[in-house]
Design a protein around this motif. Structure first.
Motif, PDB file in Angstrom:
ATOM      1  N   PRO A 172      38.415  30.134  32.787  1.00  0.00           N
ATOM      2  CA  PRO A 172      39.233  29.542  33.852  1.00  0.00           C
ATOM      3  C   PRO A 172      40.567  29.042  33.322  1.00  0.00           C
ATOM      4  O   PRO A 172      40.752  28.858  32.116  1.00  0.00           O
ATOM      5  CB  PRO A 172      38.354  28.395  34.369  1.00  0.00           C
ATOM      6  N   VAL A 173      41.512  28.801  34.244  1.00  0.00           N
ATOM      7  CA  VAL A 173      42.845  28.388  33.840  1.00  0.00           C
ATOM      8  C   VAL A 173      42.829  27.034  33.152  1.00  0.00           C
ATOM      9  O   VAL A 173      43.644  26.760  32.272  1.00  0.00           O
ATOM     10  CB  VAL A 173      43.780  28.372  35.068  1.00  0.00           C
ATOM     11  N   GLU A 174      41.873  26.155  33.531  1.00  0.00           N
ATOM     12  CA  GLU A 174      41.852  24.823  32.913  1.00  0.00           C
ATOM     13  C   GLU A 174      41.195  24.866  31.522  1.00  0.00           C
ATOM     14  O   GLU A 174      41.382  23.941  30.724  1.00  0.00           O
ATOM     15  CB  GLU A 174      41.100  23.829  33.804  1.00  0.00           C
ATOM     16  N   ALA A 175      40.419  25.910  31.216  1.00  0.00           N
ATOM     17  CA  ALA A 175      39.791  25.998  29.890  1.00  0.00           C
ATOM     18  C   ALA A 175      39.769  27.456  29.430  1.00  0.00           C
ATOM     19  O   ALA A 175      38.723  28.070  29.289  1.00  0.00           O
ATOM     20  CB  ALA A 175      38.379  25.419  29.925  1.00  0.00           C
TER      21      ALA A 175
END
Length: 597
Positions: A172-175
């Motif tokens: 995901p973009v956050e991780a």
């Protein structure tokens, strides 16, 4: 008197000759204007058709490689290598990427961690290895990290060979875990384009010619670049130190197009399958006008012959038998010459027909490759379910075999025989699942014949039934053994359509409190039979509904937008159709209409 008669004949012959020449010249001028107009119109249609054909070849080539990052994202070893960094996991990944690059024809495949450093690459064992290199400055890396996917054309920072970099983020973009990148080079595609008359140019959003059948036009521009654009290109090192001069092509003004050396051409531009890109095909006008001149000359000869015949008829009663014989000999000679010209024209027409047939064969092959890639992509999403389907009977077989051994030791052969019979049934089920999976993965043929809807439904459920059970989604479908009609279709491709529709429905009901999907058959006894797949999801976006079958149009955040377009093409080949209809479950519904067998 004889002298006066001979003089009169000479005067009549001269007058007839002058009239024939004058009328022939007038007709020739008219034919020349008509032939030039027709030649330019035909060339304009040919250029447009070739441009569309070249764009389809480009789209097919790109789609073949666009699937690679998606498939690689499912490799568990890939994430392990990115998390662990250099070491054994990365070495194993290097070998897998090298094998995949060799089998797919990709120049290079590599994976980059979240900091932009290459962890594994298919060229790890080559002098120009990407392993350990920092690509954080590349726009495709930054775009994939921010948006999930990115496509960027540039000169290779290491190999100095130009190509299109297809990047896809992992995680995901956050991780994010990293980015997988596939490089596509267009040398083979340019050679395929070069088999057609004229020149083909692939132009990016800045107007830079990145691929061309004219080598001298590569990495030139169709318009002057602004200082800001040149600064952006230098900052990203997209084209290294190349000067990017003006190409010399002047295109876009109807009737004033010129090629690199200033010759007049006709051009056609179509959107390329990349944002802001165009594919332009140009063809010289001189050749078409030369052929038109040849036609005018032949037609003028025919007209001249016809007028000469009329004149000969007028003079026939005034001339002697010798002149009649001479005129007949001249006519036969002219007819012989015209016959030879017609044979030559017929030979050129035969060659052109053969070229068109081969172009159509290439298009059909590309479309079949795209459908095969879609089937293999579907297999990737259903493999886990099929494995679960097989693991359950395998576990049961082991338990039944152990029990049978115990029964035999206890002298209870009847009980052991029952267990062995159950083992036979379970192995038959495993065989049917594996056979269905192999049939689905096999390259489909164009054969169309009678197939049973009941067999199609059962085969489809063998492939994706476990996905519904694992997701806890209720699937209403015809019961096993229910009498269903026969239709005209190809089994593998019809299963591909149903698998695609059912997977879309399963994705659509995710998050529903009571998810439901229905597959039912509509049969009113007429010439057609319909199969409907409906769900109780959120339904189709009204803005997407009119174009939902258009390639690369999708409502899924990570979808490619190809499945429904391929499904509709398959139905068209079957003589049926695929359309959206109101769902009786409240969400979306698609109806497949087929001819009754």
């Amino acid at each position: 008197m004889g002298s006066f008669s001979a003089k009169s004949i000479r005067v009549r012959v001269a007058l007839a000759a002058v009239l024939v020449v004058a009328l022939t010249l007038v007709v020739a001028l008219g034919l020349r204007a008509y032939a030039y107009g027709q030649a330019l119109d035909e060339l304009r249609r040919t250029v447009g058709r070739v441009a569309r054909q070249q764009e389809r070849l480009l789209s097919s080539e790109l789609q073949r490689f666009r699937l690679l990052p998606i498939v690689l994202g499912e490799y568990p070893d890939l994430r392990s290598a990115l998390v662990a960094g250099p070491g054994r996991a990365a070495d194993r990944m290097n070998e897998k990427l090298a094998l995949l690059a060799e089998r797919t024809g990709a120049p290079v495949i590599y994976v980059v961690n979240a900091q932009g450093r290459t962890i594994a690459a298919s060229n790890a064992q080559q002098p120009d290895s990407f392993v350990g290199r920092d690509f954080a400055f590349r726009p495709y890396f930054r775009g994939a990290m921010a948006n999930g996917t990115a496509e960027y054309f540039a000169l290779g920072n290491v190999s100095r060979r130009p190509g299109l970099f297809l990047a896809r983020r992992l995680g995901p973009v956050e991780a994010p875990v990293g980015v997988v990148v596939v490089k596509v080079e267009f040398g083979g595609l340019a050679r395929a384009w070069a088999t057609d008359v004229g020149q083909t140019l692939l132009v990016d959003g800045h107007g830079v010619v990145v691929v061309a059948t004219d080598p001298r036009a590569r990495f030139s521009t169709l318009r002057p670049l602004s200082p800001g654009e040149r600064a952006e290109i230098r900052e990203t090192r997209q084209f290294g130190s190349l000067p990017l001069p003006l190409s010399g092509y002047r295109l876009g003004k109807r009737g004033e197009d010129r090629d690199r050396v200033g010759d007049k051409v006709l051009s056609a531009a179509v959107p390329a399958p990349l944002p802001g890109w165009r594919l332009i095909h140009v063809a010289p006008v001189r050749t078409a006008l030369r052929e038109a001149d040849a036609w005018v000359r032949a037609a003028t000869v025919l007209v001249g012959v016809a007028l000469a015949l009329l004149a000969a008829g007028w003079l026939w009663r005034q001339t002697r038998a010798e002149r009649q014989l001479a005129a007949r000999a001249a006519l036969e000679e002219e007819v012989t010459r015209r016959t030879a010209e017609l044979r030559e024209a017929n030979g050129r027409l035969t060659v052109e027909i053969g070229e068109r047939i081969r172009a159509d064969q290439r298009f059909r092959a590309a479309r079949e490759e795209l459908a095969q890639a879609n089937r293999l992509g579907s297999l990737g999403s259903i493999t886990a379910g099929v494995a679960h389907e097989i693991n359950q009977p395998v576990a049961a077989i082991r338990t039944l075999a152990d029990n049978a051994r115990i029964f035999l030791e206890r002298a209870a052969p009847e009980r052991a025989g029952q267990n062995l019979a159950s083992i036979v049934e379970l192995t038959e089920r495993i065989g049917s699942i594996v056979q269905e999976m192999r049939r689905f993965a096999r390259r489909g043929t164009h054969g169309i014949g009678p197939v049973a809807i009941a067999e199609i439904v059962e085969g489809t459920m063998l492939l994706i039934g476990d996905r519904f059970r694992s997701a806890g989604v209720t699937l209403d479908r015809p019961m096993a053994g229910e009498a269903l009609p026969m239709v005209m279709a190809g089994r593998v491709r019809l299963e591909q359509v149903l698998v695609n529709l059912l997977q879309n429905a399963l994705d659509a009901v995710a998050g529903q409190a009571v998810p439901r999907v229905a597959l039912y058959v509509e049969d009113d006894g007429g010439d057609t039979v319909a199969i409907v797949v409906a769900d109780n999801g959120s339904g189709l976006d009204p803005a997407l509904a009119p174009v939902i079958f258009t390639p690369f149009v999708t409502g899924k955040p990570d979808g490619l937008g190809l499945g429904l377009g391929i499904a509709r093409d398959i139905m068209t080949e079957f003589g049926g159709m695929l359309e959206t209809v109101p769902s009786r479950l409240g969400g979306a519904a698609f109806r497949v209409t087929l001819r009754r067998a």
